[in-house]
Motif scaffolding. Structure first.
Motif, PDB file in Angstrom:
ATOM      1  N   ALA A   1       0.602  -1.037  -0.133  1.00 45.28           N
ATOM      2  CA  ALA A   1      -0.025   0.013   0.469  1.00 45.28           C
ATOM      3  C   ALA A   1       0.718   1.370  -0.210  1.00 45.28           C
ATOM      4  CB  ALA A   1      -0.949  -0.226   1.435  1.00 45.28           C
ATOM      5  N   LEU A   2       1.917   1.057   0.426  1.00 48.70           N
ATOM      6  CA  LEU A   2       2.759   2.398   1.249  1.00 48.70           C
ATOM      7  C   LEU A   2       3.723   2.722  -0.595  1.00 48.70           C
ATOM      8  CD1 LEU A   2       4.121   4.125   2.947  1.00 48.70           C
ATOM      9  CD2 LEU A   2       6.297   3.219   3.134  1.00 48.70           C
ATOM     10  N   SER A   3       3.830   1.517  -1.402  1.00 51.37           N
ATOM     11  CA  SER A   3       4.458   2.001  -2.526  1.00 51.37           C
ATOM     12  C   SER A   3       4.055   2.355  -2.997  1.00 51.37           C
ATOM     13  CB  SER A   3       4.991  -0.018  -3.197  1.00 51.37           C
ATOM     14  OG  SER A   3       6.104   0.073  -2.567  1.00 51.37           O
TER      15      SER A   3
ATOM     16  N   THR B   1       8.276  18.865   7.244  1.00 50.36           N
ATOM     17  CA  THR B   1       9.657  17.677   7.438  1.00 50.36           C
ATOM     18  C   THR B   1       9.354  17.019   5.925  1.00 50.36           C
ATOM     19  OG1 THR B   1       9.515  17.808   9.602  1.00 50.36           O
ATOM     20  CG2 THR B   1      11.565  16.826   8.073  1.00 50.36           C
ATOM     21  N   LEU B   2      10.597  17.080   4.947  1.00 50.84           N
ATOM     22  CA  LEU B   2      10.204  15.562   4.464  1.00 50.84           C
ATOM     23  C   LEU B   2      11.419  14.253   4.391  1.00 50.84           C
ATOM     24  CD1 LEU B   2      10.598  18.052   1.283  1.00 50.84           C
ATOM     25  CD2 LEU B   2       8.353  16.986   1.860  1.00 50.84           C
ATOM     26  N   VAL B   3      12.182  14.834   5.091  1.00 51.14           N
ATOM     27  CA  VAL B   3      13.307  13.717   5.611  1.00 51.14           C
ATOM     28  C   VAL B   3      12.870  12.643   6.221  1.00 51.14           C
ATOM     29  CG1 VAL B   3      15.721  13.603   5.497  1.00 51.14           C
ATOM     30  CG2 VAL B   3      14.647  15.433   5.193  1.00 51.14           C
ATOM     31  N   PHE B   4      13.169  10.884   6.058  1.00 50.29           N
ATOM     32  CA  PHE B   4      12.180  10.444   7.001  1.00 50.29           C
ATOM     33  C   PHE B   4      10.855  10.517   7.058  1.00 50.29           C
ATOM     34  CE2 PHE B   4      16.502  11.927   9.474  1.00 50.29           C
ATOM     35  CZ  PHE B   4      17.218  10.917   8.488  1.00 50.29           C
ATOM     36  N   ASN B   5      10.163  10.381   6.028  1.00 51.29           N
ATOM     37  CA  ASN B   5       8.841  10.232   6.254  1.00 51.29           C
ATOM     38  C   ASN B   5       8.398   9.790   4.395  1.00 51.29           C
ATOM     39  OD1 ASN B   5       8.091  12.701   4.917  1.00 51.29           O
ATOM     40  ND2 ASN B   5       8.225  13.920   6.802  1.00 51.29           N
ATOM     41  N   TRP B   6       7.233   9.394   4.328  1.00 52.28           N
ATOM     42  CA  TRP B   6       6.536   8.913   2.909  1.00 52.28           C
ATOM     43  C   TRP B   6       6.546   9.738   1.518  1.00 52.28           C
ATOM     44  CZ3 TRP B   6       2.353  10.557  -0.028  1.00 52.28           C
ATOM     45  CH2 TRP B   6       1.628  11.336   0.700  1.00 52.28           C
ATOM     46  N   THR B   7       6.246  11.738   2.649  1.00 45.04           N
ATOM     47  CA  THR B   7       6.203  12.121   1.442  1.00 45.04           C
ATOM     48  C   THR B   7       7.741  12.603   1.041  1.00 45.04           C
ATOM     49  OG1 THR B   7       6.679  13.909   3.802  1.00 45.04           O
ATOM     50  CG2 THR B   7       4.446  13.708   2.480  1.00 45.04           C
ATOM     51  N   GLY B   8       9.094  12.434   1.691  1.00 49.50           N
ATOM     52  CA  GLY B   8      10.526  12.790   1.325  1.00 49.50           C
ATOM     53  C   GLY B   8      10.278  11.037   0.503  1.00 49.50           C
ATOM     54  N   ALA B   9      10.457  10.161   0.869  1.00 49.94           N
ATOM     55  CA  ALA B   9      10.142   9.151  -0.355  1.00 49.94           C
ATOM     56  C   ALA B   9       8.950   9.342  -1.575  1.00 49.94           C
ATOM     57  CB  ALA B   9       9.484   7.507   0.098  1.00 49.94           C
TER      58      ALA B   9
ATOM     59  N   GLY C   1       7.216   0.941   7.521  1.00 49.82           N
ATOM     60  CA  GLY C   1       5.575   1.915   7.154  1.00 49.82           C
ATOM     61  C   GLY C   1       5.429   3.283   7.256  1.00 49.82           C
ATOM     62  N   GLU C   2       6.823   3.902   7.088  1.00 49.08           N
ATOM     63  CA  GLU C   2       6.818   5.168   6.529  1.00 49.08           C
ATOM     64  C   GLU C   2       7.550   4.845   5.105  1.00 49.08           C
ATOM     65  OE1 GLU C   2       6.130   8.570   7.038  1.00 49.08           O
ATOM     66  OE2 GLU C   2       4.936   7.615   8.925  1.00 49.08           O
ATOM     67  N   THR C   3       8.568   4.923   4.972  1.00 45.94           N
ATOM     68  CA  THR C   3       9.393   4.875   3.888  1.00 45.94           C
ATOM     69  C   THR C   3       9.325   3.740   3.270  1.00 45.94           C
ATOM     70  OG1 THR C   3      11.642   5.000   4.844  1.00 45.94           O
ATOM     71  CG2 THR C   3      10.394   7.169   4.699  1.00 45.94           C
TER      72      THR C   3
END
Lengths: 230, 212
Positions: free
Chosen positions: A11-13, A86-94, A175-177
């Protein structure tokens, strides 16, 4: 079949790739149009910059993103201080990493289809009373739709497979990235996770193949339209 | 004065100058291939920009390098019938026809869609895509599209080229009717002396000029 943790990965992908493509699409089309239609000093440089993620090691692209968009980065610091984002270390960053890596492929597909639109048709539209913007919306944009669709699907497939820039910029957080490639990589590091790796790999193959088939179908459908239906 | 043109043009490697005025309802522009006839039409339509000079049609200045006037194509009111018709390939004939009509001010319209369809005898083509039309059919649709865009004048680039004799004759009498029935100055580019003699009130001959 799949464990809840594996479903989370899938789902995350899909979420990361979908958001990456949707956000990158208008940017890619704008860049493709400028490179295809405008002559200005620095056009070659812009073209080269757009293609950079294609030729750089993805890890380097991820590192550059970290420098620019990290919490202490030039843009990232401003984003954090102004909006608390923040974009680092969360799904928006991915999604950002996937979008940047998909950008060159999307620009290439869209640029080719924009270049294939006869500019004299735009001139004809202008003599009929169309402003440059109206001529773009009614002529260039619809005639380059196959390239937009192909670019979006290529970008989606590329985003699904994104590994290097993502793990460098957004890290590998369950679950995040942790998207499909990162989960497969993680599984390979663990003893006894072979069957999980196999299941995830099969899903990756099915999704990528699906994206390719859909893009092929879209191109065919639009070609069919042009010859018979519209 | 219908057409008042004095321009210096530079197109790729080719430079030429042209000066003419005409108050005939239909003016023909003749001359050898490559002399710049189509470029002249493009300059009048606003698709090419002259190096210098002045273009006025029916009393309105469209381009004047001294006064810094250069109207964009959509403000010039040219009904331009291109030699290759240049229909929009993704739109049916009916949608091609009304493309310019939808953008024109209603009080400026000269002719209705129904009138154009019956005048040009293209009723049976309305649902077709341009790729399926013959050369003559495409050119008739292009003439209709130009007429419906509420033009102030018509530019016709070799309207009869590469048509067989009977189709050329049909189109020739059609252009005669347009000339006589509509209040539109027309500028026609042609290779054919017969065509020019029959249609034009004034002939402008372009010759190869060396740039000064």
């Amino acid at each position: 079949m799949l464990t809840p943790a594996e479903w989370t990965v899938v789902a995350l992908s899909l979420k990361v790739s979908l958001v990456a493509v949707l956000v990158t699409m208008p940017i890619a089309y704008g860049l493709a149009w400028v490179i295809a239609r405008r002559r200005f000093p620095g056009r070659m440089l812009l073209d080269a910059l757009v293609h950079l993620p294609l030729v750089l090691p993805p890890v380097v692209t991820g590192w550059l993103l970290l420098i620019l968009l990290g919490r202490n980065g030039a843009i990232g610091g401003w984003l954090y201080e102004t909006f608390g984002v923040t974009l680092v270390f969360n799904w928006t960053g991915a999604a950002v990493a996937a979008g940047v890596m998909a950008l060159p492929l999307m620009v290439r597909a869209m640029r080719l289809s924009i270049e294939a639109v006869d500019r004299r048709l735009v001139g004809a539209a202008r003599t009929l009373g169309a402003s440059p913007w109206h001529a773009f919306l009614t002529i260039t944009l619809p005639l380059s739709l196959p390239g937009i669709a192909a670019g979006a699907m290529l970008g989606f497939a590329r985003s699904l497979g994104e590994f290097g820039a993502t793990i460098t910029f957004a890290a590998n957080i369950a679950g995040e990235t942790r998207t499909l490639p990162l989960a497969i990589y993680t599984g390979l590091q663990l003893p006894g996770a072979e069957s999980a790796v196999t299941r995830l790999a099969v899903i990756a193959i099915v999704l990528s193949l699906g994206a390719l088939l859909v893009s092929e179908w879209l191109v065919r459908r639009s070609q069919g339209n042009r010859a018979h239906v519209l | 004065m219908f057409f008042d043109v004095a321009i210096d043009m530079q197109v790729d490697d080719h430079a030429f100058a042209l000066e003419f005025t005409s108050d005939a309802k239909l003016t023909a522009l003749v001359g050898p291939s490559g002399v710049g006839k189509t470029s002249t039409l493009n300059a009048i339509a606003g698709l090419l920009c002259p190096q210098a000079g002045r273009i006025a049609v029916a009393g309105e200045i469209l381009f004047d390098s001294d006064q810094g006037i250069d109207l964009p194509p959509e403000k010039r009111g040219a009904g331009y019938v291109f030699q290759d018709a240049r229909l929009f390939p993704h739109r049916k004939v009916s949608a091609n026809l009304v493309y310019g009509e939808k953008l024109a001010a209603p009080d400026k319209r000269l002719i209705t869609t129904d009138e154009v369809v019956s005048l040009l005898e293209i009723g049976h083509l309305l649902d077709r895509l341009p790729a399926t039309l013959s050369g003559g059919e495409a050119r008739r649709v292009a003439i209709g599209r130009a007429l419906l865009s509420a033009p102030r004048f018509l530019l016709l680039d070799e309207p009869l080229a590469s048509l067989d004799e009977s189709r050329a004759e049909t189109l020739l009498s059609l252009i005669e009717r347009l000339r006589d029935e509509l209040d539109l100055p027309m500028l026609l580019v042609s290779h054919s002396t017969a065509e020019v003699e029959r249609l034009a009130g004034r002939v402008v001959e372009m010759t190869v000029t060396k740039p000064a």
